[in-house]
Design a protein around this motif. Structure first.
Motif, PDB file in Angstrom:
ATOM      1  N   LYS A  65     -10.628  26.019 -38.108  1.00  0.00           N
ATOM      2  CA  LYS A  65     -10.143  24.790 -38.743  1.00  0.00           C
ATOM      3  C   LYS A  65      -9.275  23.993 -37.769  1.00  0.00           C
ATOM      4  N   GLN A  66      -8.302  24.666 -37.155  1.00  0.00           N
ATOM      5  CA  GLN A  66      -7.441  23.998 -36.183  1.00  0.00           C
ATOM      6  C   GLN A  66      -8.217  23.608 -34.928  1.00  0.00           C
ATOM      7  N   LEU A  67      -9.101  24.491 -34.491  1.00  0.00           N
ATOM      8  CA  LEU A  67      -9.888  24.222 -33.289  1.00  0.00           C
ATOM      9  C   LEU A  67     -10.743  22.972 -33.484  1.00  0.00           C
ATOM     10  N   THR A  68     -11.374  22.871 -34.634  1.00  0.00           N
ATOM     11  CA  THR A  68     -12.220  21.721 -34.927  1.00  0.00           C
ATOM     12  C   THR A  68     -11.412  20.429 -34.973  1.00  0.00           C
ATOM     13  N   GLU A  69     -10.245  20.473 -35.600  1.00  0.00           N
ATOM     14  CA  GLU A  69      -9.406  19.278 -35.694  1.00  0.00           C
ATOM     15  C   GLU A  69      -9.039  18.750 -34.304  1.00  0.00           C
ATOM     16  N   LEU A  70      -8.704  19.648 -33.390  1.00  0.00           N
ATOM     17  CA  LEU A  70      -8.356  19.236 -32.032  1.00  0.00           C
ATOM     18  C   LEU A  70      -9.573  18.673 -31.290  1.00  0.00           C
ATOM     19  N   LEU A  71     -10.717  19.313 -31.470  1.00  0.00           N
ATOM     20  CA  LEU A  71     -11.920  18.859 -30.774  1.00  0.00           C
ATOM     21  C   LEU A  71     -12.413  17.521 -31.316  1.00  0.00           C
ATOM     22  N   VAL A  72     -12.289  17.302 -32.614  1.00  0.00           N
ATOM     23  CA  VAL A  72     -12.677  16.016 -33.198  1.00  0.00           C
ATOM     24  C   VAL A  72     -11.833  14.892 -32.597  1.00  0.00           C
ATOM     25  N   LYS A  73     -10.548  15.133 -32.459  1.00  0.00           N
ATOM     26  CA  LYS A  73      -9.658  14.137 -31.854  1.00  0.00           C
ATOM     27  C   LYS A  73     -10.050  13.858 -30.405  1.00  0.00           C
ATOM     28  N   MET A  74     -10.336  14.921 -29.653  1.00  0.00           N
ATOM     29  CA  MET A  74     -10.717  14.755 -28.254  1.00  0.00           C
ATOM     30  C   MET A  74     -12.061  14.035 -28.130  1.00  0.00           C
ATOM     31  N   HIS A  75     -12.987  14.367 -29.019  1.00  0.00           N
ATOM     32  CA  HIS A  75     -14.298  13.710 -28.979  1.00  0.00           C
ATOM     33  C   HIS A  75     -14.172  12.229 -29.345  1.00  0.00           C
TER      34      HIS A  75
END
Length: 328
Positions: free
Chosen positions: A309-319
């Motif tokens: 959940k946290q990993l996805t949130e960070l990657l969505v922001k970076m993407h």
């Protein structure tokens, strides 16, 4: 800063060798089953989401998530094979969270591995989730009804809205052919394309042409077999198949003393945007995201929370930041 010509020449030669090894691998690989059907469904999926911009107008982006481990057959009519450790839990969980974030997801998964919205199923038997009522009707116990209803609802929503395409594999040959097909199809998406490469990919394999056609006889004594190295396709993906996509790969090690060093090397060698470093002993609890700008540790705060959940949130922001960058 000027680049040393000898270093540039070495890098170019290494790139050429990687491309030649990849071409040789695909030429010798057994054809993918139902290739035409897979290609048609894949191209239709990408075309439908190629003009989306997030929100009401379409998904935030299109992501290819790979999940589970590849097998290496030892015989063409396979009885024995070498397997790779991976339950598919991370890829299945990430699929759920990226769908929730508004992405269209191409889920390349190992047959029999964990599936999105089915991760809660009991390991022994899914029949534990059901019981017989008074008139022998099948029903879900009250203790499981909420999670089952939510899973069915979310899965049906993703399918109904055409946001999830599932492509199964078993062998290293199937996996890499699917990855090539998906990546080249997604190339038209430019920066809106994303790869979350969580599959455990075999490092070694038996070339198809040198493989025994039938079951290897045990009566002949000890088995001596030479395995070839699998070509490093991450470099090819980044350079040729989908060069503008946002690419996330994973590095798993059993030795914590070399993990981050290996992740840093992978970041530079293959041109990844992010390398997620995870140690076998605690990969469910903590990972380190390695990027060109530094390292970020991601941990789950409780046993009930998915680290993804946290990993996805960070990657969505970076993407999202990657999408706004001008195309090169």
């Amino acid at each position: 800063m000027a680049v040393d010509p000898s270093i540039a020449a070495q890098a170019e030669a290494a790139a050429r060798r990687s491309e030649e090894a990849a071409e040789a691998f695909f030429r010798a690989a057994p054809p993918l089953r139902d290739r035409d059907r897979v290609a048609a469904s894949l191209n239709d999926f990408v075309a439908r989401h190629s003009a989306g911009s997030g929100g009401v107008g379409g998904p935030a982006g299109v992501i290819c998530i790979t999940s589970g481990g590849t097998t290496v057959p030892l015989e063409q009519r396979c009885v024995r094979y070498i397997d790779n450790f991976s339950s598919g839990q991370r890829g299945a969980a990430a699929t759920e969270y990226f769908l929730k974030a508004g992405y269209a997801v191409i889920f390349i998964h190992r047959r029999g591995s964990k599936q999105p919205y089915c991760r809660f199923l009991p390991e022994d038997s899914f029949l534990d989730l059901f019981e017989l009522g008074e008139d022998s009707e099948i029903q879900v116990p009250q203790s499981h009804s909420a999670v089952v209803k939510a899973a069915i609802s979310n899965y049906r929503k993703a399918i109904h809205e055409g946001l999830l395409l599932k492509l199964p594999f078993t062998t290293i040959f199937e996996y890499l052919q699917l990855l090539q097909m998906v990546a080249t199809s997604m190339n038209c998406l430019g920066h809106r394309g994303m790869f979350f490469l969580a599959a455990a990919v075999s490092d070694f394999y038996v070339p198809w042409e040198s493989m025994a056609k039938h079951k290897i006889e045990s009566a002949v004594g000890p088995l001596n077999m030479q395995l070839n190295q699998v070509p490093k396709m991450l470099f090819i993906l980044r350079k040729n198949w989908a060069p503008s996509a946002f690419c996330v790969s994973f590095k798993l090690e059993t030795d914590p003393n070399i993990l981050l060093q290996k992740a840093e090397m992978a970041l530079k060698k293959y041109g990844m945007n992010v390398v997620v470093a995870n140690e076998l002993a605690n990969y469910k609890d903590v990972v380190v995201m390695v990027t060109s700008s530094g390292r970020t540790t991601v941990s789950r705060s409780s046993k009930e929370e998915d680290l993804e959940k946290q990993l996805t949130e960070l990657l969505v922001k970076m993407h999202s930041e990657h999408i706004t960058q001008p195309s090169s």
